[in-house]
Design a protein around this motif. Structure first.
Motif, PDB file in Angstrom:
ATOM      1  N   GLU A  25       0.830  -1.208   0.000  1.00 57.18           N
ATOM      2  CA  GLU A  25       0.000   0.000   0.000  1.00 57.18           C
ATOM      3  C   GLU A  25       0.862   1.255   0.000  1.00 57.18           C
ATOM      4  OE1 GLU A  25      -2.471   1.250   3.535  1.00 57.18           O
ATOM      5  OE2 GLU A  25      -4.064   0.684   2.150  1.00 57.18           O
ATOM      6  N   THR A  60      -2.438   3.358  -2.198  1.00 55.69           N
ATOM      7  CA  THR A  60      -3.524   2.455  -1.859  1.00 55.69           C
ATOM      8  C   THR A  60      -3.390   1.188  -2.688  1.00 55.69           C
ATOM      9  OG1 THR A  60      -5.922   2.335  -1.480  1.00 55.69           O
ATOM     10  CG2 THR A  60      -5.197   3.210  -3.595  1.00 55.69           C
ATOM     11  N   THR A  61      -4.120   0.155  -2.273  1.00 55.35           N
ATOM     12  CA  THR A  61      -4.150  -1.098  -3.022  1.00 55.35           C
ATOM     13  C   THR A  61      -5.572  -1.617  -3.095  1.00 55.35           C
ATOM     14  OG1 THR A  61      -3.752  -2.424  -1.027  1.00 55.35           O
ATOM     15  CG2 THR A  61      -1.819  -1.804  -2.333  1.00 55.35           C
TER      16      THR A  61
END
Length: 473
Positions: free
Chosen positions: A346, A351-352
């Motif tokens: 992340e 973000t992921t």
């Protein structure tokens, strides 16, 4: 089924007025501190940790401390036709705990008591808000072991684990949450209290309603208590790390290990992208020149011997280096690297999108090759870590949420990974659940007959569609 139930006229159907009617009704049977209505506070309860999942503005967040208070909430919801969203610690990754507009969020974080630990019958009786790690430590003090250990075990709750059917790093030997839930206390949508299951080691009386609730994501009722099976505490585990020149070689080693009858307490795989991300975040010095890093551990009476046999299989499969840990602390250091995988990925782009696809072990190599091809197709970084012993993969699609084009490609790659998993004979989720994120994929996996039967089951328990509506299907 409708995504959102419609309140009757008595409750009001004009937004703010309807919400206030709900709050007033809730307060008639709850302490004032148990009903949260400040928008700045309730916003924190609007959703879990999943991306691409919408959430709404709840009418109220309720923090019950007793079963009777939960029953009051459900009776109120039924009378006013208001949806209820049960929540644990909101560490979920599928949007299963996301609120809808005007819903009652039923947060169980205050119902956090361990009611009983019984070493003779090897059970624990707990409330749903008990944190996984707190239970693990409490039973360890009695020489016992609660095996399910999600990566978020320091913060996630037993109720949430039950709702999603959570797994963890030790599933290869000890199994998942469903295998440890012996019985449940559940408040149904109309406020009735249902007790399922047993306290005994064996029991086959009637339909297995306990298993039905595990993984149901709060869509059938609100779990207010659980009787959990425990095991004797195992010996301290000893780990090794094996480096491979390709994901295919690592997957060959996994197949050799499982076909050889070995039962490691942990068998985890990290691809090159994940290893480099962990190094960047933690400065642990993992071998970032490797294409795949396999971590294995045994908690047997002679773990060094078992690791030696497993290491020989890794070497035969093409491992370039096999490094056993010298002791427990060194083993824990290796495992800390695996636990850091998700935050490390992340941190790469902000973000992921975390996939959760389970495939047959024999198809792991094909899956990892397919994910690499998807990453190339969509010009994205995708790091994959795998519970290799049970084929549960977590491809992490890294993207910048401020970039609309990259965000769109991330969503498309997510769907491509879902399709790949089904094509290889897998399932769309091994432990994170369906929630909002994978509704359309659940329909594809189940097929029309399976989907309709599941909807029929939902109607039996929740005919008004008040329990976490719009999730699953």
């Amino acid at each position: 089924m409708s995504a959102q139930p419609v309140r009757d006229e008595a409750a009001g159907d004009d937004g703010a007025a309807g919400d206030e009617a709900v709050r007033a009704a809730l307060r008639t049977g709850l302490p004032a501190a148990a009903v949260l209505t400040d928008p700045d506070v309730t916003a924190a309860y609007a959703g879990d940790m999943a991306g691409f999942c919408p959430s709404g503005t709840p009418a109220a967040v309720v923090l019950p401390q007793t079963v009777e208070q939960v029953q009051h909430v459900m009776r109120t919801a039924t009378a006013l036709r208001v949806p209820v969203v049960p929540q644990g610690a909101r560490t979920g990754l599928s949007g299963g705990a996301n609120a809808g507009d005007g819903a009652i969020v039923l947060s169980f974080v205050k119902m956090d008591r361990i009611l009983e630990v019984d070493p003779v019958n090897r059970i624990a009786v707990v409330e749903p808000g008990v944190v996984n790690a707190a239970l693990s430590r409490a039973v360890a003090a009695r020489g016992l072991f609660y095996p399910p250990d999600p990566s978020s075990w320091e913060t996630c709750t037993i109720g949430g684990n039950i709702g999603t059917g959570s797994g963890g790093l030790c599933c290869v030997k000890y199994g998942v949450t469903a295998e440890y839930v012996l019985g449940l206390d559940v408040v149904l949508a109309d406020g009735r209290l249902l007790t399922t299951g047993r306290r005994t080691a064996k029991g086959v009386a009637g339909y297995d309603l306990t298993r039905l609730f595990v993984g149901s994501e709060g869509s059938l009722g609100a779990v207010v208590g659980a009787t959990l099976a425990l095991k004797p505490a195992p010996a301290p585990q000893l780990a090794l790390a094996a480096e491979f020149p390709s994901a295919a070689a690592a997957c060959d080693a996994i197949c050799r290990i499982m076909a050889g009858g070995h039962v490691p307490s942990l068998l985890e795989l990290m691809d090159r992208t994940t290893v480099r991300a962990v190094n960047a975040l933690t400065k642990m010095g993992l071998p970032d020149t490797t294409e795949a890093l396999l971590l294995a551990a045994f908690d047997t009476p002679d773990p060094a011997s078992d690791l030696a046999a497993l290491g020989a299989l890794c070497t035969a499969a093409g491992a370039t280096e096999v490094v056993p840990a010298a002791d427990g602390p060194e083993s824990e250091l290796l495992l800390a690297g695996r636990r850091a995988a998700l935050p490390a990925l992340e941190a790469m782009t902000g973000t992921t999108m975390i996939d959760d696809v389970c495939v047959p072990r024999s198809r792991l190599g094909d899956f990892l090759d397919g994910v690499a091809a998807i990453a190339d197709t969509y010009a994205l970084t995708i790091g994959t870590c795998v519970h290799a012993g049970d084929g549960n993969t977590h491809p992490n699609v890294c993207f910048d949420p401020r970039d609309p084009d990259e965000t769109a490609r991330a969503r498309e790659s997510f769907d491509a990974i879902m399709a790949l998993g089904l094509e290889l004979g897998g399932t769309i989720t091994g432990e994170h659940g369906v929630g909002l994120l994978k509704k359309e994929w659940l329909a594809k996996e189940l097929g029309p007959v399976g989907l309709e039967l599941q909807r029929d089951i939902k109607r039996v328990f929740d005919p008004l569609d008040l329990m976490n509506p719009g999730k699953l299907f």
